[in-house]
Scaffold this motif. Structure first.
Motif, PDB file in Angstrom:
ATOM      1  N   ASN A 149      -1.856  -1.840   5.132  1.00 59.74           N
ATOM      2  CA  ASN A 149      -2.561  -3.066   3.997  1.00 59.74           C
ATOM      3  C   ASN A 149      -2.236  -2.455   2.728  1.00 59.74           C
ATOM      4  O   ASN A 149      -2.331  -1.305   2.414  1.00 59.74           O
ATOM      5  CB  ASN A 149      -4.193  -2.879   4.320  1.00 59.74           C
ATOM      6  CG  ASN A 149      -4.873  -3.707   3.782  1.00 59.74           C
ATOM      7  OD1 ASN A 149      -4.724  -4.289   2.583  1.00 59.74           O
ATOM      8  ND2 ASN A 149      -6.022  -4.295   4.372  1.00 59.74           N
ATOM      9  N   ILE A 150      -1.844  -3.276   1.772  1.00 66.54           N
ATOM     10  CA  ILE A 150      -1.697  -3.072   0.558  1.00 66.54           C
ATOM     11  C   ILE A 150      -3.002  -2.455  -0.249  1.00 66.54           C
ATOM     12  O   ILE A 150      -2.713  -1.815  -1.452  1.00 66.54           O
ATOM     13  CB  ILE A 150      -0.991  -4.057  -0.293  1.00 66.54           C
ATOM     14  CG1 ILE A 150      -1.775  -5.316  -0.727  1.00 66.54           C
ATOM     15  CG2 ILE A 150       0.545  -4.389   0.300  1.00 66.54           C
ATOM     16  CD1 ILE A 150      -1.471  -6.061  -1.716  1.00 66.54           C
ATOM     17  N   LYS A 151      -4.083  -2.575   0.305  1.00 61.80           N
ATOM     18  CA  LYS A 151      -5.116  -2.150  -0.335  1.00 61.80           C
ATOM     19  C   LYS A 151      -4.982  -0.426  -0.215  1.00 61.80           C
ATOM     20  O   LYS A 151      -5.892   0.194  -1.199  1.00 61.80           O
ATOM     21  CB  LYS A 151      -6.346  -2.678   0.276  1.00 61.80           C
ATOM     22  CG  LYS A 151      -6.674  -4.065  -0.074  1.00 61.80           C
ATOM     23  CD  LYS A 151      -7.087  -4.179  -1.440  1.00 61.80           C
ATOM     24  CE  LYS A 151      -7.400  -5.975  -1.503  1.00 61.80           C
ATOM     25  NZ  LYS A 151      -7.298  -6.358  -2.833  1.00 61.80           N
ATOM     26  N   GLU A 152      -4.394  -0.051   0.565  1.00 57.60           N
ATOM     27  CA  GLU A 152      -4.115   1.420   0.648  1.00 57.60           C
ATOM     28  C   GLU A 152      -3.474   2.013  -0.340  1.00 57.60           C
ATOM     29  O   GLU A 152      -3.485   3.403  -0.561  1.00 57.60           O
ATOM     30  CB  GLU A 152      -3.490   1.690   1.986  1.00 57.60           C
ATOM     31  CG  GLU A 152      -4.511   1.519   3.242  1.00 57.60           C
ATOM     32  CD  GLU A 152      -3.813   1.522   4.645  1.00 57.60           C
ATOM     33  OE1 GLU A 152      -2.399   2.033   4.341  1.00 57.60           O
ATOM     34  OE2 GLU A 152      -4.192   1.294   5.600  1.00 57.60           O
ATOM     35  N   ILE A 153      -2.629   1.501  -1.255  1.00 57.70           N
ATOM     36  CA  ILE A 153      -1.975   1.735  -2.209  1.00 57.70           C
ATOM     37  C   ILE A 153      -2.564   1.628  -3.554  1.00 57.70           C
ATOM     38  O   ILE A 153      -2.490   0.577  -4.183  1.00 57.70           O
ATOM     39  CB  ILE A 153      -0.363   0.828  -2.334  1.00 57.70           C
ATOM     40  CG1 ILE A 153       0.182   1.080  -0.952  1.00 57.70           C
ATOM     41  CG2 ILE A 153       0.387   1.474  -3.341  1.00 57.70           C
ATOM     42  CD1 ILE A 153       1.430   0.121  -0.913  1.00 57.70           C
ATOM     43  N   ASN A 154      -3.134   2.727  -4.033  1.00 58.93           N
ATOM     44  CA  ASN A 154      -3.770   2.805  -5.259  1.00 58.93           C
ATOM     45  C   ASN A 154      -2.925   3.024  -6.549  1.00 58.93           C
ATOM     46  O   ASN A 154      -3.203   2.579  -7.643  1.00 58.93           O
ATOM     47  CB  ASN A 154      -5.000   3.889  -5.214  1.00 58.93           C
ATOM     48  CG  ASN A 154      -6.000   3.600  -4.178  1.00 58.93           C
ATOM     49  OD1 ASN A 154      -6.122   2.381  -3.867  1.00 58.93           O
ATOM     50  ND2 ASN A 154      -6.261   4.608  -3.344  1.00 58.93           N
ATOM     51  N   ASP A 155      -1.859   3.863  -6.470  1.00 56.28           N
ATOM     52  CA  ASP A 155      -0.959   4.036  -7.509  1.00 56.28           C
ATOM     53  C   ASP A 155       0.416   3.781  -7.005  1.00 56.28           C
ATOM     54  O   ASP A 155       1.163   4.383  -6.152  1.00 56.28           O
ATOM     55  CB  ASP A 155      -1.160   5.625  -7.688  1.00 56.28           C
ATOM     56  CG  ASP A 155      -0.368   6.028  -8.872  1.00 56.28           C
ATOM     57  OD1 ASP A 155       0.638   5.425  -9.370  1.00 56.28           O
ATOM     58  OD2 ASP A 155      -0.623   7.375  -9.277  1.00 56.28           O
ATOM     59  N   TYR A 156       1.097   2.599  -7.596  1.00 55.19           N
ATOM     60  CA  TYR A 156       2.433   2.185  -7.445  1.00 55.19           C
ATOM     61  C   TYR A 156       3.430   3.249  -7.900  1.00 55.19           C
ATOM     62  O   TYR A 156       4.499   3.126  -7.225  1.00 55.19           O
ATOM     63  CB  TYR A 156       2.439   0.805  -7.805  1.00 55.19           C
ATOM     64  CG  TYR A 156       1.870  -0.239  -7.112  1.00 55.19           C
ATOM     65  CD1 TYR A 156       2.673  -0.790  -5.972  1.00 55.19           C
ATOM     66  CD2 TYR A 156       0.516  -0.528  -7.253  1.00 55.19           C
ATOM     67  CE1 TYR A 156       2.078  -1.811  -5.241  1.00 55.19           C
ATOM     68  CE2 TYR A 156      -0.284  -1.755  -6.348  1.00 55.19           C
ATOM     69  CZ  TYR A 156       0.620  -2.285  -5.490  1.00 55.19           C
ATOM     70  OH  TYR A 156       0.138  -3.111  -4.424  1.00 55.19           O
ATOM     71  N   ASP A 157       3.127   3.959  -9.054  1.00 54.46           N
ATOM     72  CA  ASP A 157       3.983   4.719  -9.395  1.00 54.46           C
ATOM     73  C   ASP A 157       4.061   5.743  -8.405  1.00 54.46           C
ATOM     74  O   ASP A 157       5.349   6.305  -8.017  1.00 54.46           O
ATOM     75  CB  ASP A 157       3.495   5.469 -10.650  1.00 54.46           C
ATOM     76  CG  ASP A 157       3.712   4.585 -11.765  1.00 54.46           C
ATOM     77  OD1 ASP A 157       4.909   3.741 -11.955  1.00 54.46           O
ATOM     78  OD2 ASP A 157       2.899   4.570 -12.947  1.00 54.46           O
ATOM     79  N   GLN A 158       3.224   6.400  -7.605  1.00 48.25           N
ATOM     80  CA  GLN A 158       3.179   7.363  -6.845  1.00 48.25           C
ATOM     81  C   GLN A 158       3.732   6.842  -5.426  1.00 48.25           C
ATOM     82  O   GLN A 158       4.479   7.397  -5.124  1.00 48.25           O
ATOM     83  CB  GLN A 158       1.654   7.860  -6.633  1.00 48.25           C
ATOM     84  CG  GLN A 158       1.682   9.011  -5.555  1.00 48.25           C
ATOM     85  CD  GLN A 158       0.315   9.569  -5.117  1.00 48.25           C
ATOM     86  OE1 GLN A 158      -0.866   8.759  -5.395  1.00 48.25           O
ATOM     87  NE2 GLN A 158       0.062  10.940  -4.860  1.00 48.25           N
ATOM     88  N   PHE A 159       3.509   5.524  -5.212  1.00 44.86           N
ATOM     89  CA  PHE A 159       4.198   5.122  -3.992  1.00 44.86           C
ATOM     90  C   PHE A 159       5.602   5.009  -4.138  1.00 44.86           C
ATOM     91  O   PHE A 159       6.219   5.431  -3.263  1.00 44.86           O
ATOM     92  CB  PHE A 159       3.527   3.930  -3.690  1.00 44.86           C
ATOM     93  CG  PHE A 159       4.236   2.878  -2.734  1.00 44.86           C
ATOM     94  CD1 PHE A 159       3.713   3.155  -1.359  1.00 44.86           C
ATOM     95  CD2 PHE A 159       5.118   2.069  -3.019  1.00 44.86           C
ATOM     96  CE1 PHE A 159       4.412   2.447  -0.289  1.00 44.86           C
ATOM     97  CE2 PHE A 159       5.829   1.389  -1.928  1.00 44.86           C
ATOM     98  CZ  PHE A 159       5.708   1.612  -0.642  1.00 44.86           C
ATOM     99  N   ILE A 160       6.053   4.507  -5.200  1.00 42.77           N
ATOM    100  CA  ILE A 160       7.353   4.391  -5.442  1.00 42.77           C
ATOM    101  C   ILE A 160       8.146   5.748  -5.394  1.00 42.77           C
ATOM    102  O   ILE A 160       9.206   6.121  -4.700  1.00 42.77           O
ATOM    103  CB  ILE A 160       7.802   3.623  -6.766  1.00 42.77           C
ATOM    104  CG1 ILE A 160       7.336   2.209  -6.776  1.00 42.77           C
ATOM    105  CG2 ILE A 160       9.406   3.635  -7.023  1.00 42.77           C
ATOM    106  CD1 ILE A 160       7.298   1.558  -7.942  1.00 42.77           C
ATOM    107  N   SER A 161       7.534   6.655  -6.028  1.00 41.82           N
ATOM    108  CA  SER A 161       8.126   8.179  -6.028  1.00 41.82           C
ATOM    109  C   SER A 161       8.229   8.672  -4.818  1.00 41.82           C
ATOM    110  O   SER A 161       9.468   9.228  -4.051  1.00 41.82           O
ATOM    111  CB  SER A 161       7.309   8.929  -6.805  1.00 41.82           C
ATOM    112  OG  SER A 161       7.604  10.351  -6.898  1.00 41.82           O
ATOM    113  N   LYS A 162       7.235   8.533  -4.081  1.00 46.10           N
ATOM    114  CA  LYS A 162       6.996   8.934  -2.521  1.00 46.10           C
ATOM    115  C   LYS A 162       8.236   8.171  -1.410  1.00 46.10           C
ATOM    116  O   LYS A 162       8.860   8.912  -0.801  1.00 46.10           O
ATOM    117  CB  LYS A 162       5.682   8.763  -1.912  1.00 46.10           C
ATOM    118  CG  LYS A 162       5.623   9.209  -0.429  1.00 46.10           C
ATOM    119  CD  LYS A 162       3.989   8.855   0.003  1.00 46.10           C
ATOM    120  CE  LYS A 162       3.821   9.468   1.315  1.00 46.10           C
ATOM    121  NZ  LYS A 162       2.634   9.262   1.687  1.00 46.10           N
ATOM    122  N   LEU A 163       8.273   7.010  -1.832  1.00 40.76           N
ATOM    123  CA  LEU A 163       9.243   6.064  -0.954  1.00 40.76           C
ATOM    124  C   LEU A 163      10.712   6.346  -1.460  1.00 40.76           C
ATOM    125  O   LEU A 163      11.363   6.891  -0.228  1.00 40.76           O
ATOM    126  CB  LEU A 163       9.239   4.460  -1.504  1.00 40.76           C
ATOM    127  CG  LEU A 163      10.271   3.693  -1.090  1.00 40.76           C
ATOM    128  CD1 LEU A 163      10.059   3.652   0.531  1.00 40.76           C
ATOM    129  CD2 LEU A 163      10.078   2.354  -1.762  1.00 40.76           C
TER     130      LEU A 163
END
Length: 168
Positions: A149-163
């Motif tokens: 669920n995209i609601k789990e992604i609070n910080d897109y910068d952090q998500f992209i870095s982790k990805l």
């Protein structure tokens, strides 16, 4: 960079794609905008081949009968967004109401939420979605990412870095 974003109606694909595109400065192709000329009127010239040939893109939408394998094979990342069926149905109805109040600038397909569309959504969620997820896992495991669920992604910068740190 080429990113395919898949998921069923009202799962959050457009929202997610727009957020990722802002962070990565990549053009987003929302396939609904190209596939539908008007409410339930298909664009007979719909073809995404030219999008796929570009160097960088985010292509958001399923359209499994339209260059899916070519799109997935060209993708650096394939992100599948899942979402609870009840939440998706709620979003569908909400989208329809908002479109009815203010149709300007909205996808015309939002205007035509009807019982048939809702039943198709339920059917696909129960019978087709598990098959698609299995297909993606078994054929594209190196570049496939499942998001519940995209609601789990609070910080897109952090998500992209982790990805980028975990996928390569």
């Amino acid at each position: 960079m080429k990113i395919s974003i898949l998921g069923f109606s009202c799962s959050g694909k457009s929202t997610f794609s727009n957020e990722i595109a802002k962070k990565l400065y990549i053009k987003v192709y929302h396939l609904d905008s190209y596939y539908w000329e008007d409410t339930w009127k298909k664009n007979e010239l719909f073809d995404i081949s030219s999008f796929i040939e570009e160097d960088n893109w985010i292509i958001e939408g399923n359209y499994l009968k339209h260059s899916l394998e070519e799109r997935l094979n060209s993708s650096d990342y394939i992100i599948y967004i899942d979402c609870n069926l009840v939440i998706r149905l709620f979003r569908m109805i909400k989208r329809h109401i908002l479109f009815t109040i203010n149709p300007n600038g909205k996808n015309p397909i939002s205007n035509k939420i009807n019982l048939k569309f809702i039943l198709i959504t339920i059917y696909k969620s129960i019978f087709f979605q598990p098959k698609l997820i299995r297909y993606l896992k078994s054929n594209y495991s190196q570049k496939y990412l499942y998001i519940k669920n995209i609601k789990e992604i609070n910080d897109y910068d952090q998500f992209i870095s982790k990805l980028f740190n975990t996928q390569k």
